[in-house]
Design a protein around this motif. Structure first.
Motif, PDB file in Angstrom:
ATOM      1  N   ILE A 133      12.436  47.601  -7.684  1.00 53.05           N
ATOM      2  CA  ILE A 133      11.952  48.941  -7.324  1.00 53.05           C
ATOM      3  C   ILE A 133      12.761  49.994  -8.083  1.00 53.05           C
ATOM      4  N   SER A 134      14.092  49.832  -8.099  1.00 52.10           N
ATOM      5  CA  SER A 134      14.910  50.863  -8.755  1.00 52.10           C
ATOM      6  C   SER A 134      14.655  50.904 -10.256  1.00 52.10           C
ATOM      7  N   GLU A 135      14.299  49.792 -10.846  1.00 58.53           N
ATOM      8  CA  GLU A 135      14.056  49.764 -12.301  1.00 58.53           C
ATOM      9  C   GLU A 135      12.592  50.010 -12.653  1.00 58.53           C
ATOM     10  N   GLY A 136      11.759  50.134 -11.648  1.00 59.92           N
ATOM     11  CA  GLY A 136      10.323  50.369 -11.877  1.00 59.92           C
ATOM     12  C   GLY A 136       9.632  49.196 -12.565  1.00 59.92           C
ATOM     13  N   ILE A 137      10.089  47.986 -12.271  1.00 58.32           N
ATOM     14  CA  ILE A 137       9.494  46.813 -12.937  1.00 58.32           C
ATOM     15  C   ILE A 137       8.265  46.364 -12.153  1.00 58.32           C
ATOM     16  N   ALA A 138       7.116  46.360 -12.821  1.00 57.19           N
ATOM     17  CA  ALA A 138       5.880  45.950 -12.139  1.00 57.19           C
ATOM     18  C   ALA A 138       4.953  45.312 -13.155  1.00 57.19           C
ATOM     19  N   PHE A 139       4.173  44.371 -12.690  1.00 57.75           N
ATOM     20  CA  PHE A 139       3.189  43.688 -13.545  1.00 57.75           C
ATOM     21  C   PHE A 139       1.814  44.021 -12.987  1.00 57.75           C
ATOM     22  N   PRO A 140       1.127  44.987 -13.590  1.00 59.54           N
ATOM     23  CA  PRO A 140      -0.129  45.432 -12.999  1.00 59.54           C
ATOM     24  C   PRO A 140      -1.233  44.379 -13.032  1.00 59.54           C
ATOM     25  N   ALA A 141      -1.274  43.572 -14.090  1.00 57.15           N
ATOM     26  CA  ALA A 141      -2.429  42.672 -14.200  1.00 57.15           C
ATOM     27  C   ALA A 141      -2.066  41.262 -13.788  1.00 57.15           C
ATOM     28  N   TRP A 142      -2.234  40.970 -12.535  1.00 56.99           N
ATOM     29  CA  TRP A 142      -2.087  39.572 -12.145  1.00 56.99           C
ATOM     30  C   TRP A 142      -3.208  39.239 -11.176  1.00 56.99           C
ATOM     31  N   LYS A 143      -3.684  38.016 -11.295  1.00 57.18           N
ATOM     32  CA  LYS A 143      -4.832  37.613 -10.473  1.00 57.18           C
ATOM     33  C   LYS A 143      -4.349  37.225  -9.095  1.00 57.18           C
ATOM     34  N   THR A 144      -5.052  37.647  -8.075  1.00 50.42           N
ATOM     35  CA  THR A 144      -4.638  37.260  -6.731  1.00 50.42           C
ATOM     36  C   THR A 144      -5.301  35.940  -6.342  1.00 50.42           C
ATOM     37  N   GLY A 145      -4.579  35.182  -5.550  1.00 52.31           N
ATOM     38  CA  GLY A 145      -5.136  33.964  -4.970  1.00 52.31           C
ATOM     39  C   GLY A 145      -5.020  32.754  -5.866  1.00 52.31           C
ATOM     40  N   GLY A 146      -5.496  31.643  -5.328  1.00 49.96           N
ATOM     41  CA  GLY A 146      -5.579  30.420  -6.116  1.00 49.96           C
ATOM     42  C   GLY A 146      -4.424  29.448  -5.953  1.00 49.96           C
ATOM     43  N   ALA A 147      -3.386  29.832  -5.180  1.00 53.20           N
ATOM     44  CA  ALA A 147      -2.198  28.965  -5.097  1.00 53.20           C
ATOM     45  C   ALA A 147      -2.552  27.574  -4.559  1.00 53.20           C
ATOM     46  N   ALA A 148      -3.273  27.533  -3.445  1.00 51.53           N
ATOM     47  CA  ALA A 148      -3.509  26.226  -2.805  1.00 51.53           C
ATOM     48  C   ALA A 148      -4.333  25.307  -3.711  1.00 51.53           C
ATOM     49  N   THR A 149      -5.351  25.859  -4.359  1.00 49.67           N
ATOM     50  CA  THR A 149      -6.154  24.987  -5.237  1.00 49.67           C
ATOM     51  C   THR A 149      -5.354  24.572  -6.468  1.00 49.67           C
ATOM     52  N   ALA A 150      -4.480  25.459  -6.940  1.00 51.05           N
ATOM     53  CA  ALA A 150      -3.626  25.082  -8.082  1.00 51.05           C
ATOM     54  C   ALA A 150      -2.676  23.953  -7.680  1.00 51.05           C
ATOM     55  N   ILE A 151      -2.187  23.988  -6.457  1.00 51.47           N
ATOM     56  CA  ILE A 151      -1.300  22.910  -5.971  1.00 51.47           C
ATOM     57  C   ILE A 151      -2.084  21.593  -5.925  1.00 51.47           C
ATOM     58  N   VAL A 152      -3.305  21.667  -5.428  1.00 54.54           N
ATOM     59  CA  VAL A 152      -4.133  20.446  -5.361  1.00 54.54           C
ATOM     60  C   VAL A 152      -4.399  19.902  -6.766  1.00 54.54           C
ATOM     61  N   ARG A 153      -4.705  20.804  -7.700  1.00 57.18           N
ATOM     62  CA  ARG A 153      -4.943  20.357  -9.090  1.00 57.18           C
ATOM     63  C   ARG A 153      -3.711  19.641  -9.641  1.00 57.18           C
ATOM     64  N   ALA A 154      -2.539  20.225  -9.407  1.00 56.57           N
ATOM     65  CA  ALA A 154      -1.298  19.598  -9.903  1.00 56.57           C
ATOM     66  C   ALA A 154      -1.081  18.250  -9.225  1.00 56.57           C
ATOM     67  N   ALA A 155      -1.409  18.178  -7.928  1.00 56.84           N
ATOM     68  CA  ALA A 155      -1.235  16.915  -7.187  1.00 56.84           C
ATOM     69  C   ALA A 155      -2.119  15.826  -7.789  1.00 56.84           C
ATOM     70  N   LYS A 156      -3.347  16.204  -8.128  1.00 60.29           N
ATOM     71  CA  LYS A 156      -4.271  15.214  -8.709  1.00 60.29           C
ATOM     72  C   LYS A 156      -3.818  14.814 -10.103  1.00 60.29           C
ATOM     73  N   LYS A 157      -3.318  15.776 -10.843  1.00 56.30           N
ATOM     74  CA  LYS A 157      -2.940  15.497 -12.229  1.00 56.30           C
ATOM     75  C   LYS A 157      -1.689  14.605 -12.306  1.00 56.30           C
ATOM     76  N   TYR A 158      -0.695  14.899 -11.476  1.00 54.28           N
ATOM     77  CA  TYR A 158       0.584  14.201 -11.650  1.00 54.28           C
ATOM     78  C   TYR A 158       0.850  13.115 -10.600  1.00 54.28           C
ATOM     79  N   GLY A 159       0.118  13.127  -9.494  1.00 50.30           N
ATOM     80  CA  GLY A 159       0.275  12.075  -8.476  1.00 50.30           C
ATOM     81  C   GLY A 159       1.735  11.862  -8.096  1.00 50.30           C
TER      82      GLY A 159
END
Ligand code: BDR
Ligand code: CA
Length: 338
Positions: A90-116
């Motif tokens: 906050i004090s340095e004003g660091i922010a990333f305006p363009a990030w997609k919201t959501g998708g964590a749980a499905t990304a975890i499932v994808r990684a689980a399937k890929k790497y077992g």
């Protein structure tokens, strides 16, 4: 080489844990996912994106749950600051305006399937995303190598209520859902993580060295750790801080430094005063169960490894090293340590 997913509510100790994991030669971070906990998920995600940038990590980041499974979110801004890193971003004003919201749980499932079996999920916050991933594909999550969860307290005092540790307290229903669905969890609980402590003078000398090896980490860690230590001094009368989440990373990547017991763990979800309590019958030293619990570890080996990989430093003097070991007066897990 272990493939790793880090699910985090970063957070001061989470940030150090991420830096640590990124520098372990035996692990590759394949995915980072964020969850509300210490601070709301929007702040957590900004912190993870910032860490990704300064650590130069080529890792996808997906944001996840903004609220627990069925409760209102409780944060720990008093411990970690409003932005989760002691006010630094906050004090340095660091922010990333363009990030997609959501998708964590499905990304975890994808990684689980890929790497077992080659995949380890290191969960450093409430288990909300993990529970969602289980609800999407229970089989895939059951099929991974392990889930290592920083959380729970089994034989001592809690850090949030008398009997509860923060990560499990925030979303007991999620933790319970994961266990009730037959997914095995390795807990790295507060009883263990609070036996290790970084005194303020050690943190200061570590950060002085870090300037030579990773100057980009210093301003962030200095501000974040000072805030975190000030909190501990005020709340616990301790001039230093705990390294809960880095210890969970070590348990996942260097299990040979740890001693684990098998146990059946249940999560209290109903109690008026006890919701979020992790319940294991430690009277019976079971070797089977739905969980493993880390009960002891080689703290000095961990300290040396953390100091050199994250801070580029060594704590040469043995009095300094010993000052990081803390025997809690509740003598947690003493039966297992004999
Ligand atoms: C846990 O809660 C959070 O505040 C820390 O980041 C850690 O994951 C300790 O109880
Ligand atoms: Ca955390």
């Amino acid at each position: 080489m272990r493939r790793v997913v880090i699910d985090t509510d970063a957070g001061v100790d989470d940030s150090i844990a991420i830096a640590y994991a990124s520098r372990l030669p035996d692990a590759t971070i394949e995915l980072m996912t964020t969850v509300s906990g210490n601070v709301p998920v929007s702040e957590v995600t900004q912190n993870v994106l910032y860490l990704k940038k300064i650590l130069r990590l080529d890792v996808p980041v997906f944001s996840g749950a903004d609220v627990p499974k069925s409760r209102k979110l409780i944060t720990a801004t008093e411990v970690h600051g409003k932005d989760g890193v002691g006010g630094y971003r906050i004090s340095e004003g660091i922010a990333f305006p363009a990030w997609k919201t959501g998708g964590a749980a499905t990304a975890i499932v994808r990684a689980a399937k890929k790497y077992g079996k080659r995949l380890t999920i290191i969960s450093l916050g409430p288990m909300t995303n993990i529970a969602r991933a289980v609800s999407i594909d229970q089989g895939a999550i059951k099929g991974i190598g392990s889930i290592v969860q920083m959380g729970g307290v089994f034989s001592g005092y809690g850090n949030t209520t008398a009997f509860t540790e923060f990560n499990i307290f925030v979303d007991p229903e999620a933790a319970s859902y994961v266990l009730e669905n037959g997914v095995k969890v390795t807990f790295v609980p507060l009883d263990l993580t609070e036996t290790f402590f970084l005194p303020r003078n050690i943190v200061t000398s570590l950060l002085m060295k870090t300037g030579e090896t990773s100057p980009e980490l210093v301003p962030l860690f200095r501000k974040a750790l000072n805030y975190y230590i000030d909190y501990h001094r005020h709340a616990d009368k301790l001039d230093g801080c705990y390294m809960h989440d880095p210890i969970a990373v070590a348990a996942a990547i260097h299990p040979e430094w740890f001693r684990f017991i098998g146990s059946s763990v249940s999560i209290e979800t109903l109690g008026r005063f006890t919701a979020g309590m992790t319940v294991a019958d430690l009277r019976k030293k079971t070797v089977r169960g739905n969980s493993r619990i880390a009960v002891a570890f080689d703290a000095l080996t961990f300290l040396d490894d953390l100091a050199s990989r994250v801070f580029g430093a060594r704590i040469g003097n043995s009095a300094g090293r010993r000052s990081c070991l803390r025997q809690r007066f509740t003598a947690n897990f003493r039966d297992f340590l004999r």
